[in-house]
Design a protein around this motif. Structure first.
Motif, PDB file in Angstrom:
ATOM      1  N   LEU A 119       5.673 -11.961 -49.402  1.00 54.53           N
ATOM      2  CA  LEU A 119       4.928 -12.033 -50.404  1.00 54.53           C
ATOM      3  C   LEU A 119       3.761 -10.711 -49.043  1.00 54.53           C
ATOM      4  O   LEU A 119       3.540  -9.583 -49.563  1.00 54.53           O
ATOM      5  CB  LEU A 119       3.293 -12.801 -50.698  1.00 54.53           C
ATOM      6  CG  LEU A 119       2.223 -12.371 -50.983  1.00 54.53           C
ATOM      7  CD1 LEU A 119       2.744 -11.754 -52.663  1.00 54.53           C
ATOM      8  CD2 LEU A 119       1.444 -13.164 -51.454  1.00 54.53           C
ATOM      9  N   ALA A 120       4.084 -10.519 -48.076  1.00 53.32           N
ATOM     10  CA  ALA A 120       3.224  -9.963 -47.027  1.00 53.32           C
ATOM     11  C   ALA A 120       4.605  -8.442 -47.373  1.00 53.32           C
ATOM     12  O   ALA A 120       3.355  -7.545 -47.228  1.00 53.32           O
ATOM     13  CB  ALA A 120       3.654 -10.697 -45.988  1.00 53.32           C
ATOM     14  N   VAL A 121       4.886  -8.627 -47.141  1.00 52.88           N
ATOM     15  CA  VAL A 121       6.426  -7.318 -46.888  1.00 52.88           C
ATOM     16  C   VAL A 121       5.801  -6.818 -47.904  1.00 52.88           C
ATOM     17  O   VAL A 121       5.770  -5.335 -48.076  1.00 52.88           O
ATOM     18  CB  VAL A 121       7.477  -7.431 -46.549  1.00 52.88           C
ATOM     19  CG1 VAL A 121       8.469  -6.949 -47.299  1.00 52.88           C
ATOM     20  CG2 VAL A 121       7.665  -7.983 -45.462  1.00 52.88           C
ATOM     21  N   LEU A 122       5.666  -7.753 -49.721  1.00 58.24           N
ATOM     22  CA  LEU A 122       5.817  -7.208 -50.656  1.00 58.24           C
ATOM     23  C   LEU A 122       4.805  -6.172 -50.695  1.00 58.24           C
ATOM     24  O   LEU A 122       4.564  -5.086 -51.691  1.00 58.24           O
ATOM     25  CB  LEU A 122       6.128  -8.297 -51.462  1.00 58.24           C
ATOM     26  CG  LEU A 122       5.522  -7.139 -52.965  1.00 58.24           C
ATOM     27  CD1 LEU A 122       6.312  -6.437 -53.578  1.00 58.24           C
ATOM     28  CD2 LEU A 122       5.080  -8.362 -54.042  1.00 58.24           C
ATOM     29  N   LEU A 123       3.576  -6.480 -50.687  1.00 59.13           N
ATOM     30  CA  LEU A 123       2.291  -6.155 -50.523  1.00 59.13           C
ATOM     31  C   LEU A 123       2.040  -4.651 -49.368  1.00 59.13           C
ATOM     32  O   LEU A 123       1.242  -3.666 -49.862  1.00 59.13           O
ATOM     33  CB  LEU A 123       0.722  -7.325 -50.213  1.00 59.13           C
ATOM     34  CG  LEU A 123       0.612  -8.253 -51.083  1.00 59.13           C
ATOM     35  CD1 LEU A 123       0.026  -9.706 -50.272  1.00 59.13           C
ATOM     36  CD2 LEU A 123      -0.024  -7.783 -52.054  1.00 59.13           C
ATOM     37  N   GLU A 124       2.612  -5.167 -48.340  1.00 56.91           N
ATOM     38  CA  GLU A 124       2.069  -3.928 -47.481  1.00 56.91           C
ATOM     39  C   GLU A 124       3.648  -2.637 -47.551  1.00 56.91           C
ATOM     40  O   GLU A 124       3.325  -1.736 -47.587  1.00 56.91           O
ATOM     41  CB  GLU A 124       3.090  -4.659 -46.158  1.00 56.91           C
ATOM     42  CG  GLU A 124       2.253  -4.789 -45.209  1.00 56.91           C
ATOM     43  CD  GLU A 124       3.159  -5.509 -43.942  1.00 56.91           C
ATOM     44  OE1 GLU A 124       4.566  -5.624 -43.673  1.00 56.91           O
ATOM     45  OE2 GLU A 124       2.290  -6.264 -43.307  1.00 56.91           O
ATOM     46  N   THR A 125       4.362  -2.665 -48.565  1.00 56.89           N
ATOM     47  CA  THR A 125       4.788  -1.779 -49.918  1.00 56.89           C
ATOM     48  C   THR A 125       4.146  -1.230 -50.445  1.00 56.89           C
ATOM     49  O   THR A 125       4.904   0.484 -50.749  1.00 56.89           O
ATOM     50  CB  THR A 125       6.523  -1.954 -49.984  1.00 56.89           C
ATOM     51  OG1 THR A 125       5.908  -2.893 -50.923  1.00 56.89           O
ATOM     52  CG2 THR A 125       7.080  -2.594 -49.194  1.00 56.89           C
ATOM     53  N   VAL A 126       3.608  -1.726 -51.193  1.00 60.46           N
ATOM     54  CA  VAL A 126       2.619  -1.295 -52.293  1.00 60.46           C
ATOM     55  C   VAL A 126       0.859  -0.814 -52.122  1.00 60.46           C
ATOM     56  O   VAL A 126       0.380  -0.506 -52.174  1.00 60.46           O
ATOM     57  CB  VAL A 126       2.313  -1.923 -53.338  1.00 60.46           C
ATOM     58  CG1 VAL A 126       3.846  -2.918 -54.077  1.00 60.46           C
ATOM     59  CG2 VAL A 126       1.448  -3.086 -52.973  1.00 60.46           C
ATOM     60  N   THR A 127       0.842  -0.906 -50.352  1.00 64.55           N
ATOM     61  CA  THR A 127      -1.059  -0.672 -49.374  1.00 64.55           C
ATOM     62  C   THR A 127      -0.293  -0.223 -48.709  1.00 64.55           C
ATOM     63  O   THR A 127       0.417   0.107 -47.702  1.00 64.55           O
ATOM     64  CB  THR A 127      -1.068  -2.087 -49.485  1.00 64.55           C
ATOM     65  OG1 THR A 127      -0.934  -2.651 -50.776  1.00 64.55           O
ATOM     66  CG2 THR A 127      -2.747  -1.820 -49.155  1.00 64.55           C
ATOM     67  N   PRO A 128      -0.705   1.694 -48.889  1.00 63.05           N
ATOM     68  CA  PRO A 128      -0.294   2.449 -48.000  1.00 63.05           C
ATOM     69  C   PRO A 128      -1.322   2.383 -46.344  1.00 63.05           C
ATOM     70  O   PRO A 128      -2.518   1.673 -46.443  1.00 63.05           O
ATOM     71  CB  PRO A 128      -1.025   3.737 -48.220  1.00 63.05           C
ATOM     72  CG  PRO A 128      -1.586   3.335 -49.601  1.00 63.05           C
ATOM     73  CD  PRO A 128      -0.887   2.343 -50.421  1.00 63.05           C
ATOM     74  N   GLY A 129      -1.009   1.900 -45.412  1.00 64.22           N
ATOM     75  CA  GLY A 129      -1.696   1.416 -44.226  1.00 64.22           C
ATOM     76  C   GLY A 129      -1.885  -0.238 -44.154  1.00 64.22           C
ATOM     77  O   GLY A 129      -2.676  -0.531 -43.719  1.00 64.22           O
ATOM     78  N   ALA A 130      -1.666  -0.942 -44.587  1.00 61.06           N
ATOM     79  CA  ALA A 130      -1.540  -2.413 -44.395  1.00 61.06           C
ATOM     80  C   ALA A 130      -0.769  -2.869 -43.671  1.00 61.06           C
ATOM     81  O   ALA A 130      -1.501  -4.004 -42.953  1.00 61.06           O
ATOM     82  CB  ALA A 130      -1.165  -3.103 -46.222  1.00 61.06           C
ATOM     83  N   SER A 131      -0.379  -2.585 -42.562  1.00 62.50           N
ATOM     84  CA  SER A 131       0.174  -2.865 -41.978  1.00 62.50           C
ATOM     85  C   SER A 131      -1.231  -3.780 -40.478  1.00 62.50           C
ATOM     86  O   SER A 131      -0.669  -3.133 -39.378  1.00 62.50           O
ATOM     87  CB  SER A 131       1.268  -2.292 -40.969  1.00 62.50           C
ATOM     88  OG  SER A 131       0.607  -0.670 -40.103  1.00 62.50           O
ATOM     89  N   GLY A 132      -2.029  -3.929 -40.607  1.00 61.76           N
ATOM     90  CA  GLY A 132      -2.915  -4.018 -39.523  1.00 61.76           C
ATOM     91  C   GLY A 132      -3.078  -5.268 -39.099  1.00 61.76           C
ATOM     92  O   GLY A 132      -2.578  -6.110 -40.158  1.00 61.76           O
TER      93      GLY A 132
END
Length: 98
Positions: free
Chosen positions: A83-96
């Motif tokens: 789920l985290a990977v999926l959200l990171e792919t659709v949310t710019p800059g979410a890898s914080g």
């Protein structure tokens, strides 16, 4: 997702989990739970649409001590990572950090 015929873990009225203590007289927990249940159902449909099994990842309706609706996401660590990977792919800059 109500009435789907599955064994819905945590499908009942859960008031802030086991650590919350006793219910407060006069607090309308059901109203908050109903709103949370609708949101949890919508989120569970989205999980299914994204290819998750609800035995791996699910949203559960709950309330807090004040009777406000709460939606908790529970699942296996590998599903949470997906789920985290999926959200990171659709949310710019979410890898914080959280």
């Amino acid at each position: 997702m109500a009435g789907a015929g599955e064994d819905w873990m945590g499908d009942g009225l859960d008031v802030a989990g086991a650590d919350c203590g006793l219910w407060v007289p006069g607090v309308d927990y059901m109203s908050g739970w109903r709103g949370a249940r609708e949101a949890a159902d919508q989120l569970n449909r989205a999980f299914l649409g994204a290819g998750f099994e609800l035995s791996q990842l699910r949203a559960v309706a709950s309330t807090d001590e004040g009777g406000r609706g709460v939606v908790r996401v529970t699942g296996r660590p590998d599903a949470a990572e997906r789920l985290a990977v999926l959200l990171e792919t659709v949310t710019p800059g979410a890898s914080g950090a959280a």
